[in-house]
Design a protein around this motif. Structure first.
Motif, PDB file in Angstrom:
ATOM      1  N   ARG A 128     -29.892  29.789  15.250  1.00 45.16           N
ATOM      2  CA  ARG A 128     -28.665  29.814  14.447  1.00 45.16           C
ATOM      3  C   ARG A 128     -28.211  31.236  14.239  1.00 45.16           C
ATOM      4  O   ARG A 128     -27.037  31.578  14.360  1.00 45.16           O
ATOM      5  N   GLU A 129     -29.174  32.103  13.950  1.00 43.89           N
ATOM      6  CA  GLU A 129     -28.829  33.506  13.745  1.00 43.89           C
ATOM      7  C   GLU A 129     -28.366  34.131  15.052  1.00 43.89           C
ATOM      8  O   GLU A 129     -27.458  34.965  15.093  1.00 43.89           O
ATOM      9  N   SER A 167     -24.871  33.224  15.636  1.00 41.62           N
ATOM     10  CA  SER A 167     -24.005  34.048  14.789  1.00 41.62           C
ATOM     11  C   SER A 167     -23.770  35.406  15.424  1.00 41.62           C
ATOM     12  O   SER A 167     -22.636  35.903  15.465  1.00 41.62           O
ATOM     13  N   ASP A 168     -24.846  36.015  15.968  1.00 42.76           N
ATOM     14  CA  ASP A 168     -24.685  37.322  16.612  1.00 42.76           C
ATOM     15  C   ASP A 168     -23.786  37.227  17.846  1.00 42.76           C
ATOM     16  O   ASP A 168     -22.911  38.078  18.059  1.00 42.76           O
TER      17      ASP A 168
END
Lengths: 403, 312, 304
Positions: free
Chosen positions: B272-273, B276-277
């Motif tokens: 998920r992170e 986002s990146d």
């Protein structure tokens, strides 16, 4: 309108000006007004031909030798003016304390000045002027102390200092010429004996009430049914007037003592300490029990829950968590009871219970106000001291637990 | 380790928990999740017998909890509640020592244990041991609460919304710390929460409850991929699901050999992170590096999209 | 004094103690007023001088309290008034109480029959309701008795009397005087005070508050002299006689029969004037009752 009237109105209008309000301390205005009025207008002391007739009022300047009266007048007026101005509370405290000590010392000088040596029966007592001045400067001191927000330790120290001052004055014999101390001289045995009885009755009834009230309170908090049955009954007991209560105690106790004479050897009789003690015990139950209940209730719910969840038994929870947390509230109840009981013991003298009330009622019967004062003043002082000490203790304990 | 067998609890006519069966494996974290009134707290409290079941039984390590006296049972189970319930009149050290004192441990053993726990929770004993609870920050209080629950070395820890009072930043750290702690100590944890994110982040298995009944009991991946229809589906949240699913996997599992341009991302962050990146930088792929800085490969947007797809 | 707290522990000891009842000290009590204090202290001193163990409960409480205590056996002896027996036995309306000797005999008989209480030798004084008049007014108008007073008031003498509401309204008090001596006091000739305290009424007369020049007094009140009042003689014997008398429980008297003889000469010496003087020293001079008692007994040779 007369010229004087106009001038008065003009000077009075100064008080209405907005700048006036800013320069003067509101309470200080009251204190100044009281002191400034009492000094010249009210009698400072009364001189009586003997202990029972009314006396002649003596003004401040009549009561004291001129060499003393004039500087003293200046000192007191200065203190009153200091009260009037907006200054630091420390200054006001000192001014008020100095004024009070001065007034207390001055009254001791009056008998020497006004009583002719051959009038051995003559009595000197403080009059309205004295009391108003003490009252005014006492407000000054109390207000200054409140503004300084003194902590409990400081307040107790102030109390100790005050006690030392009074003790020093008594010890120095400065007041020996006053009527109240002459009463003391005639009744000193009774004073100390009844004083001891008074303190004993107040404290032992308190102790009994705590011993009974603590478990009763715990039980009431655990069981709403018991609580709704018990607290109203205790409430009703509180409303019975003390004389009636003492009277009610006498009959059953008298019967009991008559049936079982052995009880008499232990002081259980229809008269004296036994009915007084039981009446006082009953009066003490409500504050103690109610405060135990409230104290226990206010323990935070999650703290009690955590205690249960961690495996404490009911009594462990009670002794280690709930009661320690309830302690300040319980102590407040004890304070209420102690001060209440010190007052109630006074009436116990009517049924032979003893205590300072003996002196009060003898004084009333003989129309000797100073004997009444001899009984009433220590009672008031005791109640006052108990209140200050316990309040300080409660506050000190509270500070340790909360930010 | 815990067998909850057809347990029910009635309050008057109201069934707070109805015919619930559940089994908790040793050394795992089980999160009980549901809205308020779902019975999750009641169920938790039946495990340590703060509330008695009306029907059914609960076995811990094969023993019916009713055969052990209530207090003894609870002294062997750690218990943390919302608000913590730290004893305000006792110091931090004495609070932590509560259960050891109840068990009559000797003073030195207790002191050692208290200092051990304080160090474990990053609270300097010299600074904090003699403080009172009101002198601590919220985060510190929470840590002391957990430390206190673990003082007597229980093998089971019950927690009821333990992070509810913390602000979001501290809460995330606290949750991470709990996970680390659990892996290290191997303690079994049953945790009640109303926050689905928290349940997914912490639980090895999630038990979803509604109105006293167990609706689904499965791993987070399972619950997200195949939520039981109705309440669970709504709770899991349709629009959130793809992102939540991604959060379950680390980049390390999805990286492929290859190169990409740009600042590398760690292989320990969740997908998920990583998404986002990628979105933030407008990239199709990003390089992946290990903790020591060595290159592992790269992560591509298309690989992520494949993972996020929920359709069967 | 408060042994109540050790009750539970020492109950066994009490049994042994109860056996030695004969060695008990005599409990001397009195009412809480000035004269009670005086007479109680006199009794204590006399009994102690004759080698008896005495427990001092002087100034115990009001009349009902002290009386109950005596009947219950919690105290042994206290000074009472003959006239009061009329109230104790609900025979207050009987005229025999107005005769000192008859009243004494009646009290003695009634109390012994009912309660086994023995009335010892009374004092020849009458501490009953009376009217005290300012000395200056009395001598100016040559008023010595209530008969003189009645005639003077009826002839228009300027008088204002301070009294309690009970005194003014009770048929046995002021109305009885008015009837017997043929005078009536109009409302503006009366100052009614609440409470039965003669010290307040005497004070009012002494200070001539509101024009008061006469006061309700009790015969032996100590403040009478100091206030400049004289007691007007009740020559028609309107009021019951209240002679101070020591009364004792029969059991205590049997244990120490010499008490009767010891107290007889002492009480016989206490006439009206003596009691007024002694009460005066306590009330006006502020001397302690004990000191006044000892001083008097020594001056009369009852005490060494």
């Amino acid at each position: 309108m007369t010229a004087v009237g106009e001038r008065l109105l003009k000077s009075a209008s100064v008080f209405a000006a907005p700048s006036f309000a800013g320069r003067f301390d509101k309470l200080g205005v009251v204190i100044f007004a009281l002191a400034a009025a009492a000094l010249p207008l009210e009698p400072f002391a009364t001189l009586k031909a003997n202990r029972i007739v009314s006396g002649k009022g003596l003004s401040f300047f009549d009561a004291l030798p001129a060499a003393v009266a004039e500087p003293a007048f200046g000192l007191l007026l200065a203190a009153a003016i200091l009260a009037l101005l907006r200054t630091r509370p420390e200054l006001k405290l000192v001014a008020g304390a100095v004024a009070i000590i001065a007034i207390l010392a001055l009254i001791g000088l009056v008998p020497g000045h006004v009583v002719p040596p051959e009038a051995s029966l003559a009595r000197v007592a403080p009059a309205s002027g004295f009391w108003i001045l003490i009252f005014a400067f006492a407000i000054l001191v109390a207000d200054a102390m409140a503004r300084l927000e003194l902590g409990p330790v400081a307040r107790v120290s102030a109390l100790a200092a005050a006690a030392l001052v009074v003790g020093a004055i008594l010890g120095s014999g400065l007041w020996n010429g006053l009527s109240v101390l002459k009463e003391y001289a005639a009744h000193s045995d009774a004073f100390w004996r009844e004083g001891a009885t008074h303190v004993e009755l107040a404290f032992s009834s308190l102790a009994a009430a705590v011993l009974a009230g603590l478990p009763l309170g715990v039980a009431c908090q655990r069981s709403p049914a018991l609580r709704s049955a018990t607290l109203p009954v205790l409430n009703i007991i509180q409303t019975v007037p003390s004389i009636a209560m003492y009277g009610l105690m006498m009959a059953p106790l008298g019967l009991l003592a008559a049936r079982f004479p052995v009880l008499q050897d232990f002081g259980v009789r229809g008269i004296g300490a036994a009915p007084a003690l039981i009446a006082l015990f009953l009066y003490s139950l409500l504050p103690v029990t109610a405060n135990v209940v409230v104290g226990l209730e206010q323990a935070p719910a999650e703290v009690v829950e955590a205690a249960k969840g961690m495996g404490m038994t009911g009594s462990q929870r009670l002794l280690r968590v709930e009661l320690p947390l309830a302690f300040p509230v319980i102590l407040t109840g004890i304070r209420v009871v102690l001060v209440q009981n010190i007052g109630l013991v006074t009436v116990a003298a009517l049924i032979g219970g003893g205590g300072f009330g003996e002196l009060v009622f003898q004084g009333i019967g003989q129309s000797a106000n100073d004997l009444v004062l001899l009984g009433a003043a220590p009672t008031i002082a005791l109640a006052f001291i108990a209140a200050i000490l316990l309040d300080a203790l409660i506050e000190w304990l509270d500070k340790r637990k909360h930010p | 380790m815990i067998e909850i067998d057809a347990v029910s609890r009635y309050f008057g006519d109201n069934a707070a928990v109805e015919d619930l069966s559940l089994s908790v494996a040793r050394g795992t974290i089980v999160t009980l999740v549901g809205t308020s009134g779902s019975g999750k707290s009641t169920l938790l409290r039946m495990i340590n017998r703060l509330i008695e079941p009306s029907k059914g039984s609960i076995l811990i390590d094969g023993r019916d909890t009713r055969t052990v006296p209530g207090e003894k049972l609870r002294r062997g189970i750690g218990y943390v509640i919302q608000g913590y319930g730290l004893f305000p009149h006792w110091t931090v050290a004495r609070n932590i020592a509560t259960v050891p004192n109840l068990l009559n441990w000797d003073a030195r053993r207790t002191e050692r244990r208290v200092n051990e726990l304080l160090a474990l929770f990053e609270l300097d004993p010299n600074l904090h041991a003699s403080k009172f609870p009101h002198e601590l920050s919220g985060g510190q209080q929470q840590r002391v609460g957990v430390a206190r629950a673990l003082a007597a070395e229980p093998s089971l820890l019950l927690m009821d919304e333990p992070f509810g009072a913390l602000d979001p930043i501290i809460r995330a750290k606290a949750q991470e710390d709990l996970l680390t702690l659990q892996r290290r100590l191997g303690v079994t944890i049953v945790l009640v929460t109303h926050d689905m994110e928290e349940a997914i982040a912490l639980g090895d298995r999630i038990a979803v409850m509604d109105r006293g009944r167990l609706l689904q009991y499965a791993s987070p991946a399972e619950v997200l991929a195949r939520p039981a229809p109705g309440f669970v589906q709504r709770l899991v949240g349709d629009r959130e699901r793809p992102f939540r699913l991604l959060s379950l996997t680390k980049v390390a599992e999805c990286a492929e050999p290859g190169e990409a341009a740009g600042e590398p991302i760690s292989d320990q962050v969740s997908l998920r992170e990583a998404l986002s990146d990628l979105l933030a930088r407008g990239a199709e792929a990003l390089p992946v590096a290990a903790a020591d800085g060595s290159s592992i490969g790269r992560i591509t947007l298309s690989a992520l999209l494949a993972r996020a797809r929920l359709a069967a | 004094m408060n042994k109540l707290t050790s009750l539970v522990a020492g109950l066994a000891l009490a049994a042994a103690a109860a056996v030695g009842a004969e060695a008990d000290p005599i409990v001397v009590a009195s009412k809480i007023d000035t004269e009670g204090n005086l007479l109680g202290n006199i009794i204590v001193q006399v009994l102690q001088a004759h080698g008896l163990q005495v427990t001092n409960e002087v100034s115990l409480g009001t009349t009902p309290i002290v009386r109950k205590a005596l009947i219950a056996g919690e105290i042994d002896i206290y000074p009472e008034y003959t006239g009061n027996a009329g109230f104790f036995f609900n025979k207050a309306d009987d005229t025999l109480w107005k005769d000192a000797a008859k009243g004494y005999e009646e009290a003695k008989t009634l109390d012994y029959d009912a309660n086994k209480i023995v009335w010892l030798t009374p004092a020849p004084a009458n501490n009953t309701w009376a009217i005290g008049l300012l000395e200056s007014v009395a001598s100016a108008n040559k008023l010595k008795t209530l008969d003189d007073f009645g005639k003077w008031v009826a002839a228009g003498g300027k008088v204002k009397l301070a009294g309690s509401s009970e005194f003014v309204n009770s048929a046995a008090a002021l109305p009885a005087f008015e009837k017997a001596y043929n005078f009536t006091l109009k409302p503006d000739q009366l100052l009614v005070l609440s409470g039965g305290d003669t010290s307040a009424t005497i004070k009012a007369a002494a200070e001539q508050t509101d024009g008061v020049n006469a006061a309700m007094v009790y015969g032996t009140d100590g403040a009478i002299g100091a206030a400049g009042l004289v007691v007007l003689d009740d020559d028609k014997g309107v009021q019951p006689v209240y002679a101070p008398t020591p009364i004792i429980r029969e059991a205590a008297l049997k244990a120490h029969p010499e008490i009767a003889d010891d107290l007889k000469p002492v009480f016989a010496s206490l006439d009206l004037k003596t009691l007024q003087t002694l009460n005066g020293r306590i009330q006006v001079n502020g001397e302690a009752a004990k000191d006044v008692a000892i001083d008097y007994l020594k001056s009369k040779g009852f005490l060494k």
